[in-house]
Design an enzyme around this catalytic site. Structure first.
Site, short mmCIF file in Angstrom:
data_model
loop_
_atom_site.label_atom_id
_atom_site.label_comp_id
_atom_site.label_asym_id
_atom_site.label_seq_id
_atom_site.Cartn_x
_atom_site.Cartn_y
_atom_site.Cartn_z
N LYS A 4 8.88 -8.93 2.36
CA LYS A 4 8.54 -8.42 3.68
C LYS A 4 9.64 -8.84 4.65
CE LYS A 4 4.31 -6.78 2.83
NZ LYS A 4 3.86 -5.40 3.13
N LYS A 104 -0.39 5.68 -2.12
CA LYS A 104 -1.58 4.84 -2.15
C LYS A 104 -2.80 5.76 -2.08
CE LYS A 104 0.39 0.71 0.00
NZ LYS A 104 0.47 -0.12 1.23
#
Length: 209
Positions: A4, A104
């Protein structure tokens, strides 16, 4: 490996991981829409680290600026939050806003729409990978089946059950050398464990015709 990143926490951690693990490591970064187009010069410096992709660098509703950024980077841009339907995926591909898409199922409205996005991307030569959203074994089984489709050519982030749950609703999924086996049973391939399901059930309603 996925890192991240955000403004102020990007070049240094990426450099450290690349130096520690070497050039053979498949390394990608996820910005979670934390940058703007004015950050393009800094994001371009990530090109030096031979990343697999940079995921969702800009706002989820700005395909045009993603397309502008893509022309300034060598690193492939992957869109995640921006893609909530096959129509949005088609727009992103047409604009050149990305060259990779993260699918997703929970974000796009289910597995039928996820399959439509997969088929669209495969027809256009756009690699896809399957992102998870902390599903129990029920959703995890369906995600693994989805990720076994031929267009999913990049590593997904669906992991073993024990990463998130001490006890799952289904028999646990276990990683073997970085891989998860696709369930082979009927339906989604797995059944809930009755005793576990009973323990976590807070109410039951029977609907008769």
């Amino acid at each position: 490996m996925k890192l991240k990143i955000e403004p102020g926490w990007d070049l240094e951690p990426v450099r450290a991981v690349r130096e520690m693990f070497g050039d053979d490591l498949l390394l990608q970064v996820d910005a979670n829409a934390s940058y703007s187009l004015t950050d393009a010069p800094r994001l371009a410096r990530l090109d030096d680290f031979d990343l697999l992709l940079i995921e969702q660098p800009l706002a989820d509703d700005d395909l045009v600026q993603h397309a502008q950024l893509a022309r300034r980077l060598r690193t492939p841009i992957c869109l995640d939050e921006s893609i909530d339907s096959a129509a949005q995926a088609a727009a992103a591909i047409t604009l050149g806003a990305c060259s990779i898409i993260n699918i997703k199922p929970g974000r796009v409205g289910g597995y039928l729409e996820a399959r439509r996005i997969h088929d669209l991307c495969r027809a256009h030569g756009v690699p896809v990978w399957c992102g998870g959203m902390m599903e129990t074994g029920i959703g995890r089984a369906a995600n693994i089946a989805l990720a076994a489709l031929p267009g999913f050519t990049l590593p997904g982030d669906t992991s073993g059950s024990s990463r998130y749950f001490a006890t799952d609703l289904t028999p646990p999924f276990e990683l073997s050398e970085g891989h998860l086996a696709v369930p082979a049973g009927p339906g989604i391939g797995v059944d809930p464990l009755p005793e576990v399901l009973s323990e976590v059930t807070v109410s039951t309603e029977w609907i008769t015709s």
